[in-house]
Write a protein that holds these residues in place. Structure first.
Motif: not given
Length: 198
Positions: A6-20
């Motif tokens: 779940r932590l991995m998915r949260w970090i991935n979502r955060l960095n995906r948003g920053v990448g967008q």
């Protein structure tokens, strides 16, 4: 392990948003760069300056933001350049082990060193409200702070990659690129099949 995933998915979502966000900043950077060029030549024709140091530095700052904010997303998408001819021949677990060792031995210490040595420079810039030396230039302290943000995000993505590669090595996660086993599989989820957050 489910908490780590779940932590991995949260970090991935955060960095995906920053990448967008970084992708949208590319458009702004190109638009501002185009105006700086057109404004310079059109201004000469009209006899009036249509560009300024503020706009030129704004273009530089946007480039900095695209580069700094896009780094963690690039790592997440596994788009960094690889020159190791052996890596592509290894199976998923061999690649996961290489990624895990590279992240722990190189990426995370590198990020920690950059954060450690940048901290005083950034804090000093904020205390002094550092400005560009050029007339009409922009403040420097906000863009310098992005060094800490960028390497903080990159370090977080390193944590997410350690979790992901550890889960692949322990068989708790399978890699998407591999053909899935028959329908009667053991129930090991792929990256896209992780349960939603509660």
């Amino acid at each position: 392990m489910s908490m780590l995933l779940r932590l991995m998915r949260w970090i991935n979502r955060l960095n995906r948003g920053v990448g967008q966000l970084a992708a949208w900043l590319c458009l702004a950077m190109v638009a501002l760069g185009t105006w700086n060029v057109v404004g310079r030549y059109l201004g000469r024709t009209l006899g009036h300056n249509l560009s300024s140091n503020t706009l030129i530095e704004g273009q530089w700052y946007l480039f900095d933001l695209v580069f700094l904010l896009g780094a963690a997303y690039t790592l997440q998408q596994d788009e960094f350049v690889r020159v190791d001819p052996l890596y592509t021949r290894w199976g998923p677990k061999g690649q996961a082990l290489a990624n895990l060792l590279g992240t722990v031995l190189f990426l995370m210490p590198f990020c920690a060193v950059i954060l450690f040595y940048s901290w005083d420079v950034v804090v000093s810039s904020w205390i002094n409200r550092e400005m560009s030396p050029d007339p009409g230039g922009l403040p420097r302290y906000p863009i310098k702070a992005m060094i800490l943000v960028s390497f903080g995000l990159l370090l977080l993505q390193g944590v997410a990659d350690v979790i992901k590669n550890g889960a692949i090595l322990t068989g708790r996660l399978r890699v998407e690129a591999i053909a899935p086993p028959p329908l009667a599989q053991s129930g090991v989820p792929s990256l896209s099949q992780l349960p939603p957050d509660p």
